[in-house]
Design a protein around this motif. Structure first.
Motif, mmCIF file in Angstrom:
data_model
loop_
_atom_site.group_PDB
_atom_site.id
_atom_site.type_symbol
_atom_site.label_atom_id
_atom_site.label_comp_id
_atom_site.label_asym_id
_atom_site.label_seq_id
_atom_site.Cartn_x
_atom_site.Cartn_y
_atom_site.Cartn_z
ATOM 1 N N UNK A 1 0.882 -1.248 0.183
ATOM 2 C CA UNK A 1 -0.051 0.005 0.118
ATOM 3 C C UNK A 1 0.781 1.219 0.275
ATOM 4 N N UNK A 2 0.425 2.132 -0.701
ATOM 5 C CA UNK A 2 1.365 3.344 -0.816
ATOM 6 C C UNK A 2 1.186 4.244 0.685
ATOM 7 N N UNK A 3 2.326 4.799 0.859
ATOM 8 C CA UNK A 3 2.269 5.474 2.378
ATOM 9 C C UNK A 3 1.255 6.576 2.327
ATOM 10 N N UNK A 4 0.152 6.556 3.344
ATOM 11 C CA UNK A 4 -0.857 7.740 3.318
ATOM 12 C C UNK A 4 -0.004 8.818 4.126
ATOM 13 N N UNK A 5 -0.406 10.148 3.339
ATOM 14 C CA UNK A 5 0.105 11.175 4.336
ATOM 15 C C UNK A 5 -0.835 11.915 5.046
ATOM 16 N N UNK A 6 -0.899 11.912 6.056
ATOM 17 C CA UNK A 6 -1.794 12.759 6.943
ATOM 18 C C UNK A 6 -2.103 13.985 6.492
ATOM 19 N N UNK A 7 -3.484 14.278 6.621
ATOM 20 C CA UNK A 7 -3.604 15.595 6.102
ATOM 21 C C UNK A 7 -3.204 16.826 6.926
ATOM 22 N N UNK A 8 -2.941 16.546 8.352
ATOM 23 C CA UNK A 8 -2.432 17.322 9.093
ATOM 24 C C UNK A 8 -0.910 17.882 8.776
ATOM 25 N N UNK A 9 -0.400 16.891 8.663
ATOM 26 C CA UNK A 9 1.499 17.010 7.798
ATOM 27 C C UNK A 9 1.173 17.616 6.559
ATOM 28 N N UNK A 10 0.352 17.330 5.871
ATOM 29 C CA UNK A 10 0.191 18.106 4.443
ATOM 30 C C UNK A 10 -0.234 19.629 4.836
ATOM 31 N N UNK A 11 -0.896 20.073 5.736
ATOM 32 C CA UNK A 11 -1.180 21.432 5.987
ATOM 33 C C UNK A 11 0.155 22.129 6.808
ATOM 34 N N UNK B 1 3.109 21.297 6.174
ATOM 35 C CA UNK B 1 4.213 21.153 4.936
ATOM 36 C C UNK B 1 3.629 22.411 4.076
ATOM 37 N N UNK B 2 2.478 22.733 3.902
ATOM 38 C CA UNK B 2 1.900 23.894 3.095
ATOM 39 C C UNK B 2 2.513 25.286 3.742
ATOM 40 N N UNK B 3 2.102 25.297 5.182
ATOM 41 C CA UNK B 3 2.542 26.548 5.692
ATOM 42 C C UNK B 3 3.974 26.775 5.726
ATOM 43 N N UNK C 1 15.534 30.560 -8.860
ATOM 44 C CA UNK C 1 15.726 29.037 -8.905
ATOM 45 C C UNK C 1 14.883 28.434 -7.782
ATOM 46 N N UNK C 2 15.483 28.986 -6.554
ATOM 47 C CA UNK C 2 15.011 28.461 -5.384
ATOM 48 C C UNK C 2 13.363 28.789 -5.137
ATOM 49 N N UNK C 3 13.230 29.938 -5.556
ATOM 50 C CA UNK C 3 11.566 30.317 -5.508
ATOM 51 C C UNK C 3 10.588 29.659 -6.466
ATOM 52 N N UNK C 4 11.414 29.242 -7.861
ATOM 53 C CA UNK C 4 10.802 28.459 -8.804
ATOM 54 C C UNK C 4 10.428 27.031 -8.152
ATOM 55 N N UNK C 5 11.541 26.432 -7.582
ATOM 56 C CA UNK C 5 11.436 25.033 -7.085
ATOM 57 C C UNK C 5 10.370 25.230 -5.923
ATOM 58 N N UNK C 6 10.618 26.408 -4.937
ATOM 59 C CA UNK C 6 9.434 26.354 -3.833
ATOM 60 C C UNK C 6 8.168 26.404 -4.339
ATOM 61 N N UNK C 7 7.753 27.318 -5.449
ATOM 62 C CA UNK C 7 6.472 27.202 -5.872
ATOM 63 C C UNK C 7 6.025 25.908 -6.462
ATOM 64 N N UNK C 8 6.818 25.354 -7.172
ATOM 65 C CA UNK C 8 6.329 23.899 -7.435
ATOM 66 C C UNK C 8 6.029 23.020 -6.392
ATOM 67 N N UNK C 9 6.663 22.981 -5.619
ATOM 68 C CA UNK C 9 6.546 22.214 -4.260
ATOM 69 C C UNK C 9 5.243 22.566 -3.644
ATOM 70 N N UNK C 10 4.869 23.931 -3.494
ATOM 71 C CA UNK C 10 3.655 24.439 -3.132
ATOM 72 C C UNK C 10 2.566 23.739 -4.000
ATOM 73 N N UNK C 11 2.784 23.824 -5.219
ATOM 74 C CA UNK C 11 1.564 23.376 -6.091
ATOM 75 C C UNK C 11 1.343 21.775 -5.780
ATOM 76 N N UNK C 12 2.450 21.255 -5.516
ATOM 77 C CA UNK C 12 2.356 19.534 -5.324
ATOM 78 C C UNK C 12 1.473 19.226 -4.133
ATOM 79 N N UNK C 13 1.844 20.156 -3.063
ATOM 80 C CA UNK C 13 1.298 19.876 -1.913
ATOM 81 C C UNK C 13 -0.127 20.439 -1.896
ATOM 82 N N UNK C 14 -0.420 21.479 -2.251
ATOM 83 C CA UNK C 14 -1.922 22.032 -2.834
ATOM 84 C C UNK C 14 -2.664 20.596 -3.298
ATOM 85 N N UNK C 15 -2.153 20.176 -4.431
ATOM 86 C CA UNK C 15 -2.668 19.230 -5.272
ATOM 87 C C UNK C 15 -3.052 17.980 -4.197
#
Length: 178
Positions: free
Chosen positions: A100-110, A112-114, A155-169
Motif C-alpha cells: 500500500x502506498x504510504x498515506x500522508x496525514x492531512x495534518x502533515x500536508x497542511x 508542510x504547506x504552511x 531558482x529556489x523560488x521556482x522550486x518552492x512554488x512547484x513544491x507548493x503546487x504539489x502539496x496543494x494538489x
C-alpha cells in the motif's frame, strides 16, 4: 467429539487469535476486507471484528446449553469462517502494508504547506533585498555577485512554488477522497 470439547477448542482458537490481534488491533484497515455476509460489523479496526467473533461465540455457548442444534450448527459454521478470515487477514497484513502506498496525514500536508509558504515569503524578501542592493552597487564585480545570488534565489523560488503546487494538489486529492 462432544459439543463441550468443540466449544473448548473454539474458545482456545479465539484466545490465540485475540492475543495476535491485540497488539495491532487498533490499526485502522483502509478498506473493507470482509464480506457483509461474514461480518455484520463495518468497523475499521481488527479489534471490532474480534469483538463480533467473541459475541458470536457467547451466542454459540448459549445455544449449545439450550440444546438448539440447528442454531449451534449455523453459529459454529459462521464462527469458523470468521476465525479463518481473521487469521488470513493477520497473515497477510505485513504484505498489505508493504504494497500500500504510504498515506500522508492531512495534518502533515497542511503543516508542510504552511512551511513552504513561509519559505516562499522569505525567498521573496531575500530577492527584494538583493535587488535593492544591486541598484546601489558601483563595482561590476559586486553587481555580478548579486546577479548570481539573484539567479540562485529565483531558482529556489521556482522550486518552492512547484513544491507548493504539489502539496496543494495532494491536499485537494485527500479532501476529495482520492
Amino acid at each position: 467429539m462432544s459439543t463441550q470439547r468443540l466449544l473448548e477448542a473454539l474458545e482456545k482458537q479465539i484466545k490465540v487469535l485475540a492475543s495476535e490481534i491485540t497488539p495491532r488491533g487498533d490499526a485502522p484497515i483502509p478498506q473493507a476486507r470482509f464480506d457483509t455476509a461474514l461480518f455484520s460489523n463495518r468497523g475499521t479496526r481488527l479489534r471490532d471484528y474480534l469483538a463480533e467473533v467473541q459475541k458470536n461465540f457467547a451466542q454459540l455457548q448459549m445455544a449449545a446449553n439450550d440444546n438448539r442444534t440447528t442454531q449451534v450448527a449455523f453459529l459454529a459454521e459462521k464462527l469458523l469462517a470468521q476465525l479463518t478470515a481473521l487469521q488470513r487477514e493477520l497473515a497477510t497484513q505485513t504484505l498489505r502494508r508493504k504494497n500500500q502506498p504510504k498515506e500522508v496525514a492531512a495534518v502533515d500536508l497542511y503543516h508542510k504547506l504552511a512551511e513552504h509558504q513561509d519559505y516562499e515569503r522569505r525567498i521573496i524578501a531575500m530577492i527584494q533585498d538583493r535587488e535593492s542592493l544591486l541598484g546601489r552597487q558601483t563595482t561590476l564585480a559586486a553587481q555580478q555577485k548579486l546577479q548570481h545570488e539573484l539567479a540562485a534565489l529565483e531558482g529556489r523560488l521556482t522550486r518552492c512554488r512547484q513544491a507548493l503546487t504539489r502539496i496543494e494538489r495532494s491536499i485537494e486529492r485527500k479532501e476529495n477522497g482520492f
